[in-house]
Design an enzyme around this catalytic site. Sequence first.
Site, PDB file in Angstrom:
ATOM      1  NE  ARG A  18      -3.425  -0.223   2.828  1.00 43.28           N
ATOM      2  CZ  ARG A  18      -3.709  -0.052   4.133  1.00 43.28           C
ATOM      3  NH1 ARG A  18      -3.386  -1.002   5.001  1.00 43.28           N
ATOM      4  NH2 ARG A  18      -4.285   1.035   4.535  1.00 43.28           N
ATOM      5  CB  THR A  94       3.885 -12.728  12.068  1.00 39.33           C
ATOM      6  OG1 THR A  94       2.605 -13.283  12.393  1.00 39.33           O
ATOM      7  CG2 THR A  94       3.657 -11.392  11.384  1.00 39.33           C
ATOM      8  CB  SER A 424      31.122  46.324  -5.255  1.00 42.04           C
ATOM      9  OG  SER A 424      30.606  46.634  -3.986  1.00 42.04           O
ATOM     10  NE  ARG A 460      38.491  51.100 -10.906  1.00 40.87           N
ATOM     11  CZ  ARG A 460      38.121  51.434  -9.676  1.00 40.87           C
ATOM     12  NH1 ARG A 460      37.418  50.596  -8.951  1.00 40.87           N
ATOM     13  NH2 ARG A 460      38.462  52.589  -9.176  1.00 40.87           N
TER      14      ARG A 460
END
Lengths: 475, 475, 475
Positions: A18, A94, A424, A460
């Site tokens: 199930r 069982t 940043s 940069r």
Amino acid sequence: MKNPITDVVILAAGLGTRMKSDTPKVLHRVCGQPMLAILMEELDRAIDPRSGAHFNVVIGHGRDEVSEMVRGLQKSGRIKAPVVFTVQAEQLGTGHAVKLALEHPSKASQVAVFNGDLPLFGADCFSKFLEAHAAARSSASLASTTIADAGQYGRVLRKGMTFTGVVEFKDASAAQRRIREYNGGVYIFDLKTLVNALGKMKNKNAAREFYLPDVFEMARKLKKNILAYHFDNPTVLGGVNNMRELAQAQSALYRRSAEQLMEDGVFIHDPQHTYLGPKVRAGRGCVIGPFTSIHGETVLGDRVRIGAHCELSDVQIGNGTVVRNSTVAEKSVFGKDCSVGPMAHFRPGTRLADNVKIGNFVELKETSIGSNTAVSHLSYLGDAEVGSGVNVGCGFVTCNYDGVVRDGRRKHRSVIRDNVFIGSDCQVVAPIEIASGSFIASGSTVTDTVKEEDSLVVARTRQVTKSGYAKKYRK
Amino acid sequence: MKNPITDVVILAAGLGTRMKSDTPKVLHRVCGQPMLAILMEELDRAIDPRSGAHFNVVIGHGRDEVSEMVRGLQKSGRIKAPVVFTVQAEQLGTGHAVKLALEHPSKASQVAVFNGDLPLFGADCFSKFLEAHAAARSSASLASTTIADAGQYGRVLRKGMTFTGVVEFKDASAAQRRIREYNGGVYIFDLKTLVNALGKMKNKNAAREFYLPDVFEMARKLKKNILAYHFDNPTVLGGVNNMRELAQAQSALYRRSAEQLMEDGVFIHDPQHTYLGPKVRAGRGCVIGPFTSIHGETVLGDRVRIGAHCELSDVQIGNGTVVRNSTVAEKSVFGKDCSVGPMAHFRPGTRLADNVKIGNFVELKETSIGSNTAVSHLSYLGDAEVGSGVNVGCGFVTCNYDGVVRDGRRKHRSVIRDNVFIGSDCQVVAPIEIASGSFIASGSTVTDTVKEEDSLVVARTRQVTKSGYAKKYRK
Amino acid sequence: MKNPITDVVILAAGLGTRMKSDTPKVLHRVCGQPMLAILMEELDRAIDPRSGAHFNVVIGHGRDEVSEMVRGLQKSGRIKAPVVFTVQAEQLGTGHAVKLALEHPSKASQVAVFNGDLPLFGADCFSKFLEAHAAARSSASLASTTIADAGQYGRVLRKGMTFTGVVEFKDASAAQRRIREYNGGVYIFDLKTLVNALGKMKNKNAAREFYLPDVFEMARKLKKNILAYHFDNPTVLGGVNNMRELAQAQSALYRRSAEQLMEDGVFIHDPQHTYLGPKVRAGRGCVIGPFTSIHGETVLGDRVRIGAHCELSDVQIGNGTVVRNSTVAEKSVFGKDCSVGPMAHFRPGTRLADNVKIGNFVELKETSIGSNTAVSHLSYLGDAEVGSGVNVGCGFVTCNYDGVVRDGRRKHRSVIRDNVFIGSDCQVVAPIEIASGSFIASGSTVTDTVKEEDSLVVARTRQVTKSGYAKKYRK
């Protein structure tokens, strides 16, 4: 009286039709753990490891997966009692399962039997049941409980208060089916009584199975004491036969942790909808927001505040630290008085010292951050070591992977010493090291190690501004 | 017996004062759909499209909005039966509404009437009700149910078990108001009986309205069979008159889907607080985390795992794919064995091939990603086509918009071929194409198409490091 | 009849041992406010500020923290009646506490007494209780209610319907303990009766404490009228003695707000699991998604839609604005018809004009954004002023901090004028200003102010493409 040696047989051979699943039933997880692991850990706590008692796990469907999981529990020390496995190739009931299990040599004088789908049956329940069995000088005992609709479970029969036997649902009369006390699938048997009964057991019943509960009828005929020990809290015997019951069992386990933590003084905003695993611990004055899940061996110090919608797993958090909303963290350590999140992501191997600030949209992985350092926005640090007093600007990236394996390593380390200022939109291309006190200008891609302290690093291009050109461009 | 042709009249003219809303009542949404759409889709499934039966929607308040919505259902094929509209300009009662509706020509021999605010009344309920009506040879039937407090609903009167009539709440005596069985606002009438009764109907009552339930009294006087068909589950007749009931109806619909999916073997961590739309489908072995919403025609393959706090709508997900926490996705397709999130955002038009990894803080839009490609961190890809085996570094952006419309397009495409390696903090300015096997150095803004395979692309400045300058700078 | 002057004594000296907390009991927070603050704000609304009545707060454990909080309420105008404090150094019982309190001079003729842990007792309850006390010409009244298990609360004794006295749980007989009506810890006394009774009060009981409820026995003996006023809704008298009850009280308060907002026409998807503070207001046609928390003085205009998993606090939102999932916002103002989120973060001081779009993984702080401006992806704007009609590309950063304090400021401002176009991966290094109509090329780090309108700004390196070099590099 010396405690008798009690072997523990666990029935874990079933498929669990199930569940509609390819996973063996007892391996379905609640609170992140296979049901069987949770049960065995609890039972193990009630077993004296020096007594000679052992676990005997009956496996069938998915036997390799089940036995591998159980061996994993042993290796990691989560269970201490020895384990043997019994293979039940055919599912004949069982009684048949336990009969096969008893072929293993044993020092025990009594045997406890459990269905493997009982994640809510705790060590304390087992101890109580053992005591009741002993006190009643019982030869065969079962654990029962009462609910409004006992469904397909076997019913407990009594005359007055006296327990007289069990009837399987399939074999029960209409009147018996109305009985609300049912057999929870947990037993303690005197070994001799059990062996004797299993030797004579027949399968004359609706399902053509050997039913373990037939032992009670057989014991009763031999004038042995039998016991149906009633647990007033039906939750502890809640079996799991489908996905709804799996969710219910998990909910009950989470609820149990939440209740305990509230008892200890943690303020949980929405205790029914906060998922706190059973091994989560918290100090004084902690607050946990709604819709948060905390798993594994997470430990909160004192005055820790966890926001809403967080997911933490195996995280250690120091006193006074605040974890804000929608933060995800795994296998990490946070120091004292840190502030992290909202919407931060800590992957395994993150270590924050004290008074660290990690802001939004930041991801850390295998990275240590020194005290008083801030990584406030939109950054990724992987395989990095960052000193204290560092300011990491927005949009920082440790380029830890360049597509090439060097010296056998795919990922390379970045080391940023104390008091570095990173503007940043900077990146450092690993392997790399930035000397302490250095200043990295915004927008720089740093490719070479900076050896001398207090260096200024720029990578940069100068800005060119052309008046009126934007107008032309638009045309 | 051949099924009689049954027209379906839906009363959708009301304002819904207690909703305190400018939206016509039946257009309020549950599970993302207008209530009326949900009801009509369900009823349509119970109607044979070749029978000649039609829907007849009585509109009034917000008539244009309501009729436009219904026409949309037809156009998209969501309902197959033809639809006519009846405008009820004045709200003179349900009897008046149905009388107007019957002015349309029809092939039907019987008429079903529904309030438009019944989003929980399914096709199966309609079929059962039609069968009961036929079996009882009834001329006038209503659907009733029983709740603790029936509020302002009309009460069902019976002598013993025999149905004798309906009394409106406003006209009911104190004793009648204590009746718990109420009229759910769903009817089936023999057409002739109905036409006859409506012709004679008066409005002598507390509200000065023509009450459709007066048909029952009139039919009874003519010795016709009448029926009150009792639905044991009151949920299916739950009307929506205010925002609380709207939330309750939605909750019940979501619950229904969750129950069905659990039945099919899906493990839903918190079934009461996971919102799964009625059209969501899932394969074997799926797991859905708490506080997640899945809407529209989302389909999960086998062994799909969805984390907590996700929002998915119209997403197809292949076998074995893992969607981590707080992921948002809409109108997207994910292949097999992908890993996405946490905190990723998939906008419409995302297509992932198999074994793709999309990490945190990544946004995709109108973008296809080839197999074995990774976009692990902090990136935006829009209007892009990415090949397989590509590594996209952290902080990547497709610059798809430059403020200028070219060739009639505002957004431009980026094409990245197989096995390209893109370092961190790179951008490609679209329209652009990067040949396969190329390597883009970290920190590069790529403006020109790279035509030849295996090119190395660099667009950054050399690093300048000045010892001791950081100290000076600080001063 | 003129209303008598009623002083309000609040018992706030207790430690709250079962809270397991270092915080004084009455300072534990529900809905973000200390319990005592919520109670005092409510009671203050029922007190005529010109009447001369005052609050008298009895403090003990954590007296400085408690008095500081109360003074804060006064300063911010949240309570208008004057406040005096009574220090109860030893905890000798409620009678002792009130006796000390009455040493303050007062113009009042009657005294109301409250436990400080009653966050659900509203102004309306107080007014009703005052009316009932007056109507009954009572000299001593208490507020009672009935629950299934009254726990440790004192029981209300009646003969028939007539109230005869109170018995503390510790002193109660087994039969008395079964009584379900209990004393809620709220009283109104005629001042003379109270002073007289306190003067004679003894502590001959199980706890050796001076019990305030002994006043009832003493008043009864003097043939005075006494009253136990029954509140049918037990929630309003729900005391908070442990963390579970704190969570329950908070849940009830949130529920109350949700019910009111639904009544007003707000559609709340999951009203039991949406946390809406008591001061949240909303216009017509609003929708609030599940698992969202809205705190403080947040005001939603008409047709505002808030998604799931959001956290808003003190946010004003204009008509028609949509806030998508997992958005976090604090002390911000959003204009009309904006679209924000998902996964956006608005820190204090954000101001959006109308028709602004803020997309995913965007953080704003102390920043104003003009109308028709879009910041769609992965950006941080802090201490910025952005004009209208601006397009901010992906990965934009205002570099507002460079590690140096200039002119006494740590953070510097960025000003971006109207109609600027900013490409992706740009940064502006503050202090800086960009003239209107300017165009910033993708990948630029802008360090110098752009003074002239319509300038083209480029600060990046030309691309170098080397055919075949990627292959070499890989080797």
